[in-house]
Design a protein around this motif. Structure first.
Motif, PDB file in Angstrom:
ATOM      1  N   MET A  68       0.876  -1.289   0.182  1.00 62.28           N
ATOM      2  CA  MET A  68       0.113   0.033   0.187  1.00 62.28           C
ATOM      3  C   MET A  68       1.036   1.235  -0.075  1.00 62.28           C
ATOM      4  O   MET A  68       1.904   1.181   0.472  1.00 62.28           O
ATOM      5  CB  MET A  68      -0.863  -0.113   1.077  1.00 62.28           C
ATOM      6  CG  MET A  68      -0.028   0.161   2.425  1.00 62.28           C
ATOM      7  SD  MET A  68      -0.948  -0.775   3.879  1.00 62.28           S
ATOM      8  CE  MET A  68       0.294  -2.048   4.166  1.00 62.28           C
ATOM      9  N   VAL A  69       0.172   2.322  -0.453  1.00 61.14           N
ATOM     10  CA  VAL A  69       0.743   3.548  -0.319  1.00 61.14           C
ATOM     11  C   VAL A  69      -0.030   4.663   0.613  1.00 61.14           C
ATOM     12  O   VAL A  69      -0.974   4.529   0.138  1.00 61.14           O
ATOM     13  CB  VAL A  69       1.153   4.490  -1.773  1.00 61.14           C
ATOM     14  CG1 VAL A  69       1.606   5.695  -1.736  1.00 61.14           C
ATOM     15  CG2 VAL A  69       2.187   3.603  -2.487  1.00 61.14           C
ATOM     16  N   VAL A  70       0.715   5.328   1.606  1.00 62.21           N
ATOM     17  CA  VAL A  70      -0.216   5.680   2.660  1.00 62.21           C
ATOM     18  C   VAL A  70       0.576   7.040   2.913  1.00 62.21           C
ATOM     19  O   VAL A  70       1.771   7.452   2.613  1.00 62.21           O
ATOM     20  CB  VAL A  70       0.068   4.903   3.772  1.00 62.21           C
ATOM     21  CG1 VAL A  70      -0.963   5.850   4.925  1.00 62.21           C
ATOM     22  CG2 VAL A  70      -0.758   3.504   3.786  1.00 62.21           C
ATOM     23  N   PRO A  73       9.879   5.472   2.900  1.00 63.56           N
ATOM     24  CA  PRO A  73       9.840   6.874   2.583  1.00 63.56           C
ATOM     25  C   PRO A  73       9.699   6.824   0.813  1.00 63.56           C
ATOM     26  O   PRO A  73      10.676   6.378   0.361  1.00 63.56           O
ATOM     27  CB  PRO A  73      10.448   7.564   3.208  1.00 63.56           C
ATOM     28  CG  PRO A  73      11.339   6.761   4.157  1.00 63.56           C
ATOM     29  CD  PRO A  73      11.260   5.431   3.771  1.00 63.56           C
ATOM     30  N   ILE A  74       8.784   7.413   0.150  1.00 63.28           N
ATOM     31  CA  ILE A  74       8.900   7.443  -1.224  1.00 63.28           C
ATOM     32  C   ILE A  74       8.658   8.919  -1.631  1.00 63.28           C
ATOM     33  O   ILE A  74       8.518   9.185  -3.051  1.00 63.28           O
ATOM     34  CB  ILE A  74       8.147   6.515  -1.993  1.00 63.28           C
ATOM     35  CG1 ILE A  74       6.487   6.565  -1.629  1.00 63.28           C
ATOM     36  CG2 ILE A  74       8.477   5.099  -1.913  1.00 63.28           C
ATOM     37  CD1 ILE A  74       5.607   5.947  -2.546  1.00 63.28           C
ATOM     38  N   TYR A 126       5.485   3.900   1.308  1.00 59.58           N
ATOM     39  CA  TYR A 126       5.272   2.550   0.560  1.00 59.58           C
ATOM     40  C   TYR A 126       5.237   1.703   1.687  1.00 59.58           C
ATOM     41  O   TYR A 126       6.280   1.455   2.469  1.00 59.58           O
ATOM     42  CB  TYR A 126       5.990   2.517  -0.529  1.00 59.58           C
ATOM     43  CG  TYR A 126       6.370   0.914  -0.744  1.00 59.58           C
ATOM     44  CD1 TYR A 126       5.189  -0.010  -0.856  1.00 59.58           C
ATOM     45  CD2 TYR A 126       7.852   0.389  -0.880  1.00 59.58           C
ATOM     46  CE1 TYR A 126       5.436  -1.378  -1.375  1.00 59.58           C
ATOM     47  CE2 TYR A 126       7.745  -0.994  -1.151  1.00 59.58           C
ATOM     48  CZ  TYR A 126       6.945  -1.846  -1.526  1.00 59.58           C
ATOM     49  OH  TYR A 126       7.041  -3.241  -1.594  1.00 59.58           O
ATOM     50  N   CYS A 127       4.197   0.955   1.969  1.00 56.47           N
ATOM     51  CA  CYS A 127       4.289  -0.220   3.194  1.00 56.47           C
ATOM     52  C   CYS A 127       4.005  -1.518   2.456  1.00 56.47           C
ATOM     53  O   CYS A 127       3.377  -1.673   1.552  1.00 56.47           O
ATOM     54  CB  CYS A 127       3.164  -0.103   3.937  1.00 56.47           C
ATOM     55  SG  CYS A 127       3.157   1.582   4.889  1.00 56.47           S
ATOM     56  N   GLY A 163      -9.535  -1.460  -1.747  1.00 57.32           N
ATOM     57  CA  GLY A 163      -8.707  -1.315  -2.822  1.00 57.32           C
ATOM     58  C   GLY A 163      -7.280  -0.523  -2.514  1.00 57.32           C
ATOM     59  O   GLY A 163      -6.331  -0.408  -3.333  1.00 57.32           O
ATOM     60  N   ASP A 164      -6.888   0.092  -1.325  1.00 55.04           N
ATOM     61  CA  ASP A 164      -5.907   0.414  -1.098  1.00 55.04           C
ATOM     62  C   ASP A 164      -4.836  -0.499  -0.583  1.00 55.04           C
ATOM     63  O   ASP A 164      -3.526  -0.221  -0.801  1.00 55.04           O
ATOM     64  CB  ASP A 164      -5.805   1.292   0.373  1.00 55.04           C
ATOM     65  CG  ASP A 164      -6.783   2.756   0.153  1.00 55.04           C
ATOM     66  OD1 ASP A 164      -7.002   2.959  -0.916  1.00 55.04           O
ATOM     67  OD2 ASP A 164      -7.128   3.163   1.295  1.00 55.04           O
ATOM     68  N   LEU A 165      -5.066  -1.726  -0.655  1.00 56.71           N
ATOM     69  CA  LEU A 165      -4.390  -2.766  -0.287  1.00 56.71           C
ATOM     70  C   LEU A 165      -4.042  -3.599  -1.462  1.00 56.71           C
ATOM     71  O   LEU A 165      -5.133  -3.948  -2.105  1.00 56.71           O
ATOM     72  CB  LEU A 165      -5.037  -3.769   0.801  1.00 56.71           C
ATOM     73  CG  LEU A 165      -4.731  -3.205   2.041  1.00 56.71           C
ATOM     74  CD1 LEU A 165      -5.538  -4.209   3.143  1.00 56.71           C
ATOM     75  CD2 LEU A 165      -3.423  -3.272   2.538  1.00 56.71           C
ATOM     76  N   ILE A 166      -2.884  -3.976  -2.255  1.00 58.93           N
ATOM     77  CA  ILE A 166      -2.602  -4.669  -3.308  1.00 58.93           C
ATOM     78  C   ILE A 166      -2.192  -6.139  -2.714  1.00 58.93           C
ATOM     79  O   ILE A 166      -1.223  -6.072  -1.807  1.00 58.93           O
ATOM     80  CB  ILE A 166      -1.635  -4.357  -4.107  1.00 58.93           C
ATOM     81  CG1 ILE A 166      -1.779  -2.991  -4.967  1.00 58.93           C
ATOM     82  CG2 ILE A 166      -1.095  -5.264  -5.166  1.00 58.93           C
ATOM     83  CD1 ILE A 166      -0.709  -2.070  -5.121  1.00 58.93           C
TER      84      ILE A 166
END
Ligand SMILES: Cc1cc2nc3c(=O)[nH]c(=O)nc-3n(C[C@H](O)[C@H](O)[C@H](O)COP(=O)(O)OP(=O)(O)OC[C@H]3O[C@@H](n4cnc5c(N)ncnc54)[C@H](O)[C@@H]3O)c2cc1C
Length: 379
Positions: free
Chosen positions: A181-183, A206-207, A213-214, A257-260
């Motif tokens: 996920m990207v948070v 950190p991106i 990105y987790c 949908g935030d989780l792939i």
């Protein structure tokens, strides 16, 4: 009939990097990509020093750095954030260059922008192929037929080209599954962290632009479904034992949908070629992500392949020469990655306690050795 040039199947990291390198060397090529459109892909990615070396060779490193975050250090901690091992990326940067974290979509943009002139057919794949002595005969899904001096299968873990060339399935399940996920996170940090719990790991990278990105990994049987209903609740519960920043990050998730989600798998393929048709990147050697090196290996494949073609190695010899240059290094990284995964995914209380104690005792200089090996080795 003269063969048409070089066909690259798959416009992912390996395919785009190969097209970029060939184009910069003035060698014509084209890409067919199954996706109907260039949609934003995946979550984040870490580019180690060796991946950045390839981007430097494409004059694309500055754009990648600008689009992401220079990582100052990488730590493994326990489930509560207490340090177990650290690699000081910043200290190694003068010698080897930066390690960066960025969004995958940003990496794809950077690679595409190196050679925007390369023809790309979206929504297209290879329906059939036949390797001949002097060319590969190809039928595309859009009805076109052609003969190519080389056909490069860069179509990822579930490669159609691998299947057409070698038939049987070479995919092995690791035993653990992963969510990404990207948070958005207001914490201003340049440290990437991987927290090791019991049978579970949680990583934060950190991106840039106050986003992280987790990735979250758990032991699980192969192919277990994770339907959208109550996906977030299950996920939060599963990783509720983690401390530090994790509870805030779990709360920040807004929609299923935030989780792939996907199982982590690898490909053990040998050989990587049949005549002038060859595989690179995940199509040839997908690996578990425990070393954060799959994309780096794909980029190195691309760089070596371009070098061989540019230096005039006869086409018929290119695939075997590529395999000879790459197979040992790639296998080492695959094996290391598998080993790290086995240790990271330990579940028993005593085993985890022992693991953490040993990790704490390993001097940081030893942790830097792996990075040095990735940076220094001849690819
Ligand atoms: C959870 C996770 C985390 C990871 N983290 C890292 C990391 O931090 N650092 C790192 O270096 N690596 C990492 N990796 C590995 C990395 O993602 C892969 O090694 C890399 O994406 C491989 O690139 P590729 O171009 O070979 O394949 P892909 O990136 O999978 O690209 C394949 C392309 O081919 C296209 N395609 C597929 N089938 C067809 C077809 N039949 N016809 C035409 N086109 C097709 C796809 O649409 C795609 O565009 C991670 C992997 C996972 C699973």
């Amino acid at each position: 009939m003269t063969p048409d040039g070089i066909l690259i199947v798959g416009g992912g990291i390996a395919g785009l990097a190969t097209a970029a390198g060939l184009s910069r060397a003035g060698i014509p090529c084209e890409i067919v990509e199954r996706a109907e459109a260039w949609a934003p892909v995946g979550a984040g990615i870490v580019l180690g020093v060796n991946a950045m070396k390839v981007l430097r060779s494409l004059a694309a490193d500055a754009a990648a750095i600008a689009g992401g975050t220079r990582l100052g250090r990488g730590s493994i901690t326990d489930h509560d954030g207490r340090p177990l091992a650290t690699t000081d990326f910043a200290a190694l940067e003068p010698e080897f260059g930066p390690t960066i974290g960025l969004h995958r979509a940003a990496l794809h943009d950077v690679l595409r922008n190196v050679a925007p002139e390369v023809p790309v057919s979206l929504g297209t794949t290879v329906d059939a192929l036949e390797p001949h002595e002097k060319y590969v005969e190809v039928r595309l899904s859009d009805g076109r037929e052609g003969r190519y001096r080389l056909l490069i299968g860069a179509d990822g873990l579930r490669s159609r080209i691998r299947q057409l060339l070698f038939g049987d399935e070479r995919i092995r399940y690791s035993g653990y599954t992963c969510w990404r996920m990207v948070v958005s996170s207001p914490v201003d940090s340049v440290a990437m962290r991987e927290m090791w719990g019991r049978g579970h790991r949680f990583g934060v990278v950190p991106i840039g632009d106050e986003t992280v990105y987790c990735f979250a990994v758990a032991n699980a049987p192969r192919g277990r479904e994770d339907p959208p209903e109550e996906r977030l609740e299950r996920f939060r519960e599963r990783f509720s034992g983690f401390g530090g920043q994790v509870p805030d990050l779990l709360r920040a998730l807004a929609a299923p949908g935030d989780l792939i989600h996907n199982d982590l798998e690898e490909v053990r393929q040998g050989p990587w070629h049949d005549g002038r048709a060859l595989l690179i990147g995940d199509a040839a050697h997908a690996m578990t992500p425990n070393m954060g090196q799959g994309a780096a290996m794909a980029l190195e494949d691309a760089m070596v392949l371009v070098e061989l073609i540019r230096d005039g190695v006869p086409d018929a010899e290119v695939p075997a020469r590529l395999h000879a240059r790459r197979a040992t290094r790639v296998r080492w990284v695959q094996d290391q990655s598998r080993r790290i995964g086995r240790i990271g995914q330990l579940e028993g209380t005593l085993a985890c306690r022992l693991r953490n104690t040993v990790l704490r005792l390993v001097p940081d200089a030893l942790n830097a050795r792996a990075l040095r090996r990735m940076a220094e080795a001849d690819v």
